[in-house]
Design an enzyme around this catalytic site. Structure first.
Site, mmCIF file in Angstrom:
data_model
loop_
_atom_site.group_PDB
_atom_site.id
_atom_site.type_symbol
_atom_site.label_atom_id
_atom_site.label_comp_id
_atom_site.label_asym_id
_atom_site.label_seq_id
_atom_site.Cartn_x
_atom_site.Cartn_y
_atom_site.Cartn_z
ATOM 1 N N LYS A 1 15.576 21.711 8.644
ATOM 2 C CA LYS A 1 15.062 22.316 9.882
ATOM 3 C C LYS A 1 15.790 21.778 11.102
ATOM 4 O O LYS A 1 15.549 22.207 12.221
ATOM 5 C CB LYS A 1 13.567 22.034 10.025
ATOM 6 C CG LYS A 1 12.698 22.707 8.966
ATOM 7 C CD LYS A 1 11.241 22.448 9.264
ATOM 8 C CE LYS A 1 10.353 22.649 8.060
ATOM 9 N NZ LYS A 1 10.077 24.053 7.773
ATOM 10 N N HIS B 1 -0.099 21.348 8.504
ATOM 11 C CA HIS B 1 0.611 22.095 7.460
ATOM 12 C C HIS B 1 0.068 21.603 6.120
ATOM 13 O O HIS B 1 -0.377 20.458 6.020
ATOM 14 C CB HIS B 1 2.103 21.760 7.598
ATOM 15 C CG HIS B 1 3.005 22.528 6.690
ATOM 16 N ND1 HIS B 1 3.200 22.199 5.366
ATOM 17 C CD2 HIS B 1 3.794 23.600 6.929
ATOM 18 C CE1 HIS B 1 4.076 23.043 4.844
ATOM 19 N NE2 HIS B 1 4.446 23.901 5.753
HETATM 20 N N1 PMP Z 1 5.128 20.186 8.005
HETATM 21 C C1 PMP Z 1 5.363 21.123 8.922
HETATM 22 C C2 PMP Z 1 4.703 21.031 10.261
HETATM 23 C C3 PMP Z 1 6.227 22.173 8.623
HETATM 24 O O1 PMP Z 1 6.452 23.126 9.536
HETATM 25 C C4 PMP Z 1 6.849 22.219 7.359
HETATM 26 C C5 PMP Z 1 7.795 23.343 7.002
HETATM 27 N N2 PMP Z 1 7.261 24.618 7.150
HETATM 28 C C6 PMP Z 1 6.562 21.203 6.455
HETATM 29 C C7 PMP Z 1 5.714 20.201 6.813
HETATM 30 C C8 PMP Z 1 7.157 21.182 5.089
HETATM 31 O O2 PMP Z 1 8.529 21.072 5.138
HETATM 32 P P1 PMP Z 1 9.366 21.161 3.787
HETATM 33 O O3 PMP Z 1 9.029 22.486 3.181
HETATM 34 O O4 PMP Z 1 10.775 21.075 4.252
HETATM 35 O O5 PMP Z 1 8.951 20.032 2.941
#
Ligand code: PMP
Length: 404
Positions: A220, A117
């Site tokens: 989440k 990500h």
């Molecule tokens: N890493 C992964 C694998 C994710 O799926 C996400 C959320 N889509 C994030 C990081 C980032 O999370 P946040 O937006 O809550 O910081």
């Protein structure tokens, strides 16, 4: 575990029986217990933490520290190793800045994976720009698993950090973190794990994983937005300078210099998200009471069922592996239709899925697609909802048939 009964705990789902919510990888729905914890904090406990000599502040502090203990149990860590942050993104930035900026030098390497990500990439890019460190990546196989055969030549004495996602938010792949961590340790590298998708869905034991850092987002995993956790192995946290400076994170301050508190306070500058952290603690307790093994088994069964049913539609292409290392996320394309059109058409049928690159542009480039639609499952989703999703997708396919 009976998801139909569990749904009663979730006011938004109970209020919208027609809604098929398949976007929990973006954010989960919240059970009543979590909403009540938020409300109860403001109704009965509201005071700043760690500051007051009065009973209300002591009670607020106790609730906040209780949440830290809950999260420690959730991850098999000790409370001093739990730093409250806003989300995974902030946790990854904390590690990159507080550890990376101080410890990385020119030509050092940060080893990531092709399925990260952006939260697991961009903080390292920012630090690499300033230190001269380089980013290298473990490639993925055609099925969407890490190609571990590449690890031996990628891990060298230049590798200072291995930063990898535990479960991919696009492929659903659960990476063999313990195995990668063991090899990383042999090479003398720090192990940073993005647990945004794994922590909500499967049992996590940070010690068994061999993680030096593990990041998660509360929103989440049934918690509210605004609170997440960075687990840091205590010796690493203790040897590390702060990220943000200000109140609460200090030991002694002079006009021209300061010394810092011990972890975890060293990394919690300013007033923390008190209500959110307490409610996140409640979410962790809710999940532990259900049992993470059962949550995982439920997700696994749903994703297998969804992949079977989706194979009924020849125009659908799904991504990611099949097997016990596959979590409840299904990214897919429908012929040559744009993912946004697919998601909009599904919404007309009451099915909520996400569309785009899911903050994983390098992965989409590797897969050869600009965007995917993504259905993701959680403990409140049912097989009937998977059926409704697949039937809706068939309707979308029939409607757009001439363009497929
Ligand atoms: N890493 C992964 C694998 C994710 O799926 C996400 C959320 N889509 C994030 C990081 C980032 O999370 P946040 O937006 O809550 O910081």
């Amino acid at each position: 575990m009976d998801p139909s009964a569990l749904r009663e705990d979730f006011p938004l789902l109970a209020r919208n029986p027609g809604l098929v919510y398949l976007d929990s990888a973006a954010t989960s729905q919240k059970p009543r217990a979590v909403l009540e914890a938020l409300e109860a904090y403001y109704q009965t406990l509201n005071a700043n933490v760690h500051r007051g000599a009065y009973a209300l502040s002591v009670a607020a502090t106790e609730a906040y520290e209780g949440a830290r203990r809950s999260l420690a149990r959730f991850l098999n860590a000790s409370p001093q190793e739990i730093v409250f942050v806003r989300n995974t993104t902030e946790a990854m930035n904390l590690v990159a800045y507080a550890w990376g900026l101080r410890n990385l030098k020119e030509n050092d390497e940060v080893l990531v994976t092709e399925m990260e990500h952006h939260a697991g990439l961009v903080p390292w890019h920012l630090v690499a720009e300033r230190t001269g460190a380089r980013i290298r990546a473990i490639p993925i196989t055609e099925e969407g698993r890490l190609d571990l055969s590449a690890l031996d030549h990628l891990l060298t004495e230049r590798t200072k950090v291995v930063s990898l996602v535990h479960m991919s938010n696009v492929l659903g792949t659960v990476n063999p973190v313990a195995e990668v961590a063991r090899k990383a340790k042999e090479a003398g590298a720090l192990v940073v794990v993005d647990g945004a998708q794994s922590a909500p869905h499967l049992p996590v034991d940070v010690k068994a994983l061999g993680a030096d850092f593990f990041a998660l987002s509360g929103h989440k995993m049934l918690g509210p937005t605004g609170a997440g956790v960075l687990y840091g192995r205590y010796e690493v946290l203790e040897a590390m300078g702060p990220f943000l400076g200000g109140g609460e994170m200090i030991q002694e301050v002079h006009l021209d210099r300061s010394t810092y508190a011990k972890p975890p306070q060293r990394f919690e500058a300013g007033t923390p998200p008190i209500a959110e952290a307490i409610a996140l603690g409640r979410a962790a307790e809710y999940l532990m009471a259900l049992g993470m093994e059962r949550v995982w088994a439920h997700d696994r069964a749903l994703v297998d069922y969804a992949l079977d049913r989706l194979s009924e539609i020849p125009e659908v292409r799904t991504f990611g592996p099949r097997g016990p290392d596959r979590g409840g996320v299904v990214a897919f394309t429908l012929g040559r239709l744009h993912a946004h059109d697919v998601a909009t058409a599904l919404d007309q049928e009451g099915v909520a899925v996400r569309a785009g690159h899911h903050c994983a542009q390098p992965l989409h480039r590797r897969l050869g697609v600009a965007a995917t639609a993504r259905a993701s499952f959680y403990l409140y989703n049912t097989r009937e909802e998977v059926d409704r999703f697949v039937e809706a997708l068939k309707k979308v396919r029939d409607y757009f048939k001439v363009w497929l």
